[in-house]
Scaffold this motif. Structure first.
Motif, mmCIF file in Angstrom:
data_model
loop_
_atom_site.group_PDB
_atom_site.id
_atom_site.type_symbol
_atom_site.label_atom_id
_atom_site.label_comp_id
_atom_site.label_asym_id
_atom_site.label_seq_id
_atom_site.Cartn_x
_atom_site.Cartn_y
_atom_site.Cartn_z
ATOM 1 N N SER A 106 -7.419 14.291 3.161
ATOM 2 C CA SER A 106 -7.206 13.680 1.846
ATOM 3 C C SER A 106 -7.986 14.417 0.767
ATOM 4 O O SER A 106 -7.487 14.637 -0.338
ATOM 5 C CB SER A 106 -7.635 12.210 1.855
ATOM 6 N N VAL A 123 2.352 10.933 -5.342
ATOM 7 C CA VAL A 123 2.465 10.079 -4.159
ATOM 8 C C VAL A 123 3.550 10.601 -3.227
ATOM 9 O O VAL A 123 3.343 10.711 -2.011
ATOM 10 C CB VAL A 123 2.737 8.605 -4.559
ATOM 11 N N ARG A 131 2.888 12.075 0.541
ATOM 12 C CA ARG A 131 3.517 11.369 1.659
ATOM 13 C C ARG A 131 4.433 12.300 2.451
ATOM 14 O O ARG A 131 4.380 12.339 3.674
ATOM 15 C CB ARG A 131 4.307 10.166 1.131
ATOM 16 N N ASP A 173 2.062 14.421 4.661
ATOM 17 C CA ASP A 173 2.162 13.535 5.817
ATOM 18 C C ASP A 173 0.995 12.547 5.870
ATOM 19 O O ASP A 173 0.484 12.235 6.935
ATOM 20 C CB ASP A 173 2.247 14.356 7.107
ATOM 21 N N PRO A 215 -0.744 8.824 5.361
ATOM 22 C CA PRO A 215 -0.407 7.400 5.288
ATOM 23 C C PRO A 215 -0.755 6.868 3.891
ATOM 24 O O PRO A 215 -1.564 7.470 3.169
ATOM 25 C CB PRO A 215 -1.291 6.767 6.369
ATOM 26 N N PHE A 216 -0.172 5.742 3.533
ATOM 27 C CA PHE A 216 -0.375 5.219 2.183
ATOM 28 C C PHE A 216 -1.845 4.919 1.889
ATOM 29 O O PHE A 216 -2.299 5.090 0.755
ATOM 30 C CB PHE A 216 0.486 3.971 1.948
ATOM 31 N N ILE A 220 -3.344 8.161 0.853
ATOM 32 C CA ILE A 220 -2.818 8.550 -0.466
ATOM 33 C C ILE A 220 -3.562 7.766 -1.534
ATOM 34 O O ILE A 220 -3.995 8.329 -2.543
ATOM 35 C CB ILE A 220 -1.298 8.291 -0.559
ATOM 36 N N GLU A 277 -3.492 0.838 -2.224
ATOM 37 C CA GLU A 277 -2.445 1.152 -1.264
ATOM 38 C C GLU A 277 -1.104 0.578 -1.726
ATOM 39 O O GLU A 277 -0.058 1.223 -1.592
ATOM 40 C CB GLU A 277 -2.820 0.603 0.112
ATOM 41 N N ALA A 320 0.310 2.822 -4.299
ATOM 42 C CA ALA A 320 0.870 4.030 -3.678
ATOM 43 C C ALA A 320 2.264 3.741 -3.125
ATOM 44 O O ALA A 320 3.201 4.522 -3.323
ATOM 45 C CB ALA A 320 -0.048 4.538 -2.573
ATOM 46 N N LYS A 321 2.420 2.605 -2.446
ATOM 47 C CA LYS A 321 3.720 2.234 -1.873
ATOM 48 C C LYS A 321 4.759 2.003 -2.971
ATOM 49 O O LYS A 321 5.914 2.434 -2.844
ATOM 50 C CB LYS A 321 3.590 0.986 -1.008
ATOM 51 N N PHE A 348 5.799 5.341 -4.469
ATOM 52 C CA PHE A 348 6.668 6.056 -3.530
ATOM 53 C C PHE A 348 8.070 5.460 -3.570
ATOM 54 O O PHE A 348 9.063 6.195 -3.656
ATOM 55 C CB PHE A 348 6.093 5.985 -2.108
#
Length: 187
Positions: free
Chosen positions: A77, A142, A146, A150, A152-153, A156, A164, A167-168, A171
């Motif tokens: 990260s 984002v 992702r 690669d 995970p949220f 990110i 989180e 981030a989702k 995305f």
């Protein structure tokens, strides 16, 4: 290397600690581990392969220079944050220049069907690259972390300093916009 394990078996944290203790081979293992995703992220921010390679190289140099200040957490990260920041600075610094690609490179003499297929694939890649470039910055970051990174949220979110959930959501919005834009272009 920290011990007799293969470089792929040694966790990032151990490799970084070994590098900080003077083992240059340990950082080389980290470069080999992450060179492909770092270059991929850089390439998404830059339409020029040379610029992308330069950004990736600068990301690794910055990471090596700042390794002593790394405070733990996910090295991946942290490294991806470095390349995203460099890429954003690159975009800002070059915003006033038109960096569009020139004539397409020609490779050999493909058959007509192969040539048509290559042209179509290149047009699809260019359309996707252009669509990704049109996304708002946060959504693009984002999405790239992702897909190309690669991550995970949760990572990110940590990398970008957001939640989180945020981030989702970014995305999701990015994917929906790309589907809409590219679906409308294909009709």
């Amino acid at each position: 290397m920290p011990d007799d394990r293969l470089p792929t078996e040694v966790p990032d944290e151990e490799l970084l600690a070994a590098f900080r203790d003077g083992d240059g081979k340990a950082f080389e293992a980290l470069v080999r581990r992450y060179q492909r995703p770092v270059l991929s992220i850089a390439r998404r921010f830059s339409n020029d392969q040379d610029d992308a390679e330069d950004l990736a190289q600068r990301a690794f140099i910055n990471a090596a220079d700042r390794a002593g200040g790394w405070r733990g957490g996910s090295f991946k990260s942290w490294l991806f944050r470095i390349v995203v920041n460099l890429a954003k600075n690159h975009l800002r610094d070059n915003a006033r220049f038109d960096r569009s690609e020139g004539a397409a490179e020609q490779e050999g003499e493909p058959t007509e069907a192969e040539g048509d297929k290559r042209i179509e694939e290149r047009q699809q890649r260019e359309a996707l690259r252009a669509a990704v470039a049109q996304l708002p910055n946060r959504q693009r970051e984002v999405l790239l972390l992702r897909i190309d990174g690669d991550l995970p949220f949760a990572e990110i979110a940590s990398t970008l300093g957001i939640t989180e959930v945020n981030a989702k959501v970014n995305f999701h919005h990015a994917v929906q916009k790309l589907k809409g834009w590219l679906g409308a272009a294909g009709e």
